[in-house]
Design an enzyme around this catalytic site. Sequence first.
Site, PDB file in Angstrom:
ATOM      1  N   GLU A 180       0.895  -1.119   0.129  1.00 25.72           N
ATOM      2  CA  GLU A 180       0.062  -0.131   0.043  1.00 25.72           C
ATOM      3  C   GLU A 180       1.012   1.182   0.089  1.00 25.72           C
ATOM      4  OE1 GLU A 180      -2.640   0.421   3.391  1.00 25.72           O
ATOM      5  OE2 GLU A 180      -3.454   2.167   2.670  1.00 25.72           O
ATOM      6  N   LYS A 222      -2.597  -1.982  -3.192  1.00 22.19           N
ATOM      7  CA  LYS A 222      -3.697  -1.168  -2.468  1.00 22.19           C
ATOM      8  C   LYS A 222      -3.343   0.265  -2.591  1.00 22.19           C
ATOM      9  CE  LYS A 222      -6.103  -0.261   1.865  1.00 22.19           C
ATOM     10  NZ  LYS A 222      -6.535  -0.855   3.188  1.00 22.19           N
TER      11      LYS A 222
HETATM   12  C1  5MM Z   1      -8.163   1.146   8.480  1.00 21.82           C
HETATM   13  O1  5MM Z   1      -7.140   2.059   8.371  1.00 21.82           O
HETATM   14  C2  5MM Z   1      -5.912   1.494   8.471  1.00 21.82           C
HETATM   15  C3  5MM Z   1      -5.160   1.511   9.568  1.00 21.82           C
HETATM   16  O2  5MM Z   1      -4.811   2.758  10.010  1.00 21.82           O
HETATM   17  P1  5MM Z   1      -3.629   3.047  11.208  1.00 21.82           P
HETATM   18  O3  5MM Z   1      -2.492   2.289  11.036  1.00 21.82           O
HETATM   19  O4  5MM Z   1      -3.216   4.582  10.718  1.00 21.82           O
HETATM   20  O5  5MM Z   1      -4.290   3.020  12.363  1.00 21.82           O
HETATM   21  C4  5MM Z   1      -5.138   2.210   7.088  1.00 21.82           C
HETATM   22  O6  5MM Z   1      -4.079   1.560   6.660  1.00 21.82           O
HETATM   23  C5  5MM Z   1      -6.275   1.591   6.214  1.00 21.82           C
HETATM   24  O7  5MM Z   1      -6.287   0.113   5.729  1.00 21.82           O
HETATM   25  C6  5MM Z   1      -5.916   2.255   4.621  1.00 21.82           C
HETATM   26  O8  5MM Z   1      -5.424   3.536   4.642  1.00 21.82           O
HETATM   27  C7  5MM Z   1      -7.269   2.338   4.265  1.00 21.82           C
HETATM   28  O9  5MM Z   1      -8.106   2.665   4.770  1.00 21.82           O
HETATM   29  P2  5MM Z   1      -9.154   4.121   4.396  1.00 21.82           P
HETATM   30  O10 5MM Z   1      -9.889   4.743   5.435  1.00 21.82           O
HETATM   31  O11 5MM Z   1      -8.197   5.083   3.824  1.00 21.82           O
HETATM   32  O12 5MM Z   1     -10.114   3.273   3.264  1.00 21.82           O
END
Ligand code: 5MM
Length: 342
Positions: A180, A222
Amino acid sequence: MTAHAQELRQIAQKMVATGKGILAADESSGTIKKRFDSINTESSEQNRRDYREFLFRTTHAMKNHISGVILFDETLRQKAADGTSLCQVICDTGAIPGIKVDTGAKDLADSPGEKITEGLDGLRERFAEYHELGARFAKWRAVINIGPGIPTQHCLNANAHALARYAALAQEAGIVPIVEPEVIMDGDHDIDRCFDVTSAALKALFNALEEQNVMLEGVILKPNMVLSGSTCAVQASDEEIAEKTIQCFKENVPSAIPGIVFLSGGQSDKQATSRLNAMNKIADLPWKLSFSYGRALQAAPLKAWCGKVENVNSAQSAFAHRARMNGLAACGNWESSMETSS
Ligand code: 5MM
């Protein structure tokens, strides 16, 4: 070539099964606290368990629209109220449990505004344990900020190198790596700047994956969509976003990658669905295009739940609705009129 080639290919294909996508429920302790604060709910271990348990027990949506769930370390080890592991609750729906293994984005040395993701130390041993606990895919997120003079090539290369080291270790353990590289949407840059930065990040990533002998058929990408910065005066339409995102990926992502699952990154629920749908209406794509949304799947159920047991049914309906809408968008079959029903 990894000893697990065939197994990795099969897991990766299942992760991007037609009409399904991934639920990103891997919020670390700080992030889930922020989410719970927004609904005035204490971020206790039991509340985190109860919340995630009811999402995973939204059976019809999980069976039909969710191929896998990304978990935080705590959740992979937790048990549901009846003593079943949450990992087993996910498996019972037919979805695959996954694990976030990075330990977060830290400041990149001597490079103001830039980040490097950490978590490689001891990762081989952690992968062995996560495999034992039931995880069959993993996720590592790199954070790329856009601003004056950034990102630097050094930041892109350092993050790509770490992503590739993680991916190689994951495959060695029989775990499919989700890579990602998130180009953050904050800023007043236009969509073309996002296009250029996303292209550069993808080039650096695929160079590093190749250098480190990562098997692309066993990797899921991703990424962010190619968007106007969130404070840019001119906001691109969904059609322009879809066209530029597909152009960017066709130029930079090898067709050996089985699937691309987008993050939502702060887009509204409907924007994330509508833009995924617009991309899937474009013909001749070499990879599956689906979702790995955190906020765009969870904002509605969180709001409906508000930490109250009596709201669990409506929160599950809200989650089921978003999962179905995104499942349709992953096939290019979503219509905005479907949003009125739940
Ligand atoms: C769910 O959020 C994930 C974890 O974030 P932290 O490590 O900051 O707690 C994040 O990595 C997430 O998997 C991705 O950014 C995609 O989430 P979004 O909300 O952008 O769809």
